[in-house]
Design an enzyme around this catalytic site. Structure first.
Site, short mmCIF file in Angstrom:
data_model
loop_
_atom_site.label_atom_id
_atom_site.label_comp_id
_atom_site.label_asym_id
_atom_site.label_seq_id
_atom_site.Cartn_x
_atom_site.Cartn_y
_atom_site.Cartn_z
CG MET A 32 -1.92 -1.17 1.15
SD MET A 32 -3.45 -0.87 2.03
CE MET A 32 -2.86 -0.58 3.66
N GLY A 33 2.14 1.10 -0.43
CA GLY A 33 3.03 2.25 -0.50
C GLY A 33 3.58 2.64 0.86
CG HIS A 36 8.50 0.16 6.18
ND1 HIS A 36 8.79 -1.20 6.16
CD2 HIS A 36 7.19 0.25 6.52
CE1 HIS A 36 7.73 -1.88 6.52
NE2 HIS A 36 6.73 -1.03 6.72
CG HIS A 67 6.92 -2.08 2.19
ND1 HIS A 67 6.82 -0.99 3.02
CD2 HIS A 67 5.71 -2.67 2.21
CE1 HIS A 67 5.61 -0.93 3.53
NE2 HIS A 67 4.91 -1.93 3.06
O1 PAF Z 1 -0.02 -5.53 3.88
C1 PAF Z 1 -0.45 -4.65 3.09
O2 PAF Z 1 0.21 -3.66 2.82
C2 PAF Z 1 -1.83 -4.82 2.47
O3 PAF Z 1 -2.71 -5.42 3.36
C3 PAF Z 1 -1.80 -5.58 1.12
C4 PAF Z 1 -1.33 -7.00 1.29
C5 PAF Z 1 -0.89 -4.84 0.15
C6 PAF Z 1 -3.20 -5.61 0.52
O4 PAF Z 1 -3.70 -4.33 0.31
#
Ligand code: PAF
Length: 278
Positions: free
Chosen positions: A30-31, A34, A37
């Site tokens: 979801m952007g 950090h 990710h």
């Molecule tokens: O973990 C997340 O950031 C969200 O729940 C995901 C898996 C991208 C789904 O929107």
């Protein structure tokens, strides 16, 4: 790095990347990216596949009283981070692409989606499962990478992929932490300086309880003491529980796949964490 904002562009990019790399690895996000990710993207790249990261703040997984409008957004920063990690394609759909007006289908997972976050955030996992099913259908990855930090989410997505016979592997990646143990999260930026000093106690409480349970103690006393200690430190504990990792069913003592899971609010910020009990 390629950037796609429409389904035709995405299809075209995925076809080219598959032809070139042989396989695709998706990192749904979801952007507000950090190091957690970035670790997922690095794992996807290291797998040899072309890494595709989606950036989409999914309205369907936010409740009416949750922070959809306040959710941090930083498209330029996200694209720079993805490019730096060797991501081959960024998928940036808009809400109308993900949820066209005539859409009538959502995905509801039972079992691991019940209890815990399922109780605290009604409808949340319907939103997560639905958006992940759509992202899998759009990108058609061979693998998708999710952080273990959101342990219940990882189990829900694994259950959905298995039950719907989706042709991809769901890969869980160990939680990335600050040096003091705090699990990385996009929401940590909302902690005040004072809350930030207290926040690592959640992980410390998990580790202390896990050590006692792993040593053979029944879970009741360590769990109760952890809840009390966290309460005294200023947390509003939502749950602090010992569960069977894949099913999220509560258990009373150490067992193969046992996991301690916790959610607690510190000021306005809800922190989640979990660790294995070995
Ligand atoms: O973990 C997340 O950031 C969200 O729940 C995901 C898996 C991208 C789904 O929107």
């Amino acid at each position: 790095m390629l950037i796609a904002r429409t389904l035709p562009d995405l299809r075209d990019a995925c076809m080219r990347l598959r032809r070139h790399a042989g396989s695709l690895a998706l990192v749904p996000t979801m952007g507000a990216l950090h190091e957690g990710h970035r670790t997922l993207v690095r794992r996807a790249v290291a797998s040899g596949a072309a890494a595709v990261a989606s950036v989409f703040v999914n309205p369907l997984q936010f409740g009416p009283n949750e922070d959809l409008a306040l959710y941090p957004r930083d498209e330029a920063g996200d694209l720079a981070a993805l490019e730096a990690e060797g991501c081959a394609l960024a998928w940036l759909p808009d809400v109308a692409t993900m949820y066209p007006d005539d859409a009538e289908t959502t995905v509801v997972v039972a079992g691991p989606a019940e209890r815990w976050e399922g109780d605290a955030r009604p409808g949340h996992f319907r939103g997560v499962a639905t958006v992940c099913a759509k992202l899998f259908g759009q990108v058609r990855p061979d693998r998708a990478y999710f952080g273990e930090k959101d342990w219940q989410q990882l189990q829900v997505v694994k259950r959905m992929a298995a039950d719907l016979l989706l042709p991809l592997e769901i890969v869980g990646v160990e939680t990335v932490r600050e040096a003091d143990g705090l699990a990385l999260s996009s929401r940590n930026r909302f902690l005040s300086a004072a809350e930030r000093t207290v926040a690592p106690r959640l992980n410390a409480a998990l580790r202390a309880a896990a050590a006692r349970i792993a040593a053979g103690e029944a879970a009741d006393a360590p769990l109760a003491e952890a809840r009390a200690d966290l309460g005294a430190a200023g947390f509003l504990v939502n749950y602090f529980a010992l569960v069977d990792g894949p099913s999220l069913t509560p258990i009373a003592a150490a067992a193969p796949d046992a996991r301690l899971i916790a959610a607690a609010k510190l000021g306005a910020v809800r922190l989640l964490d979990n660790i294995p009990v070995r």
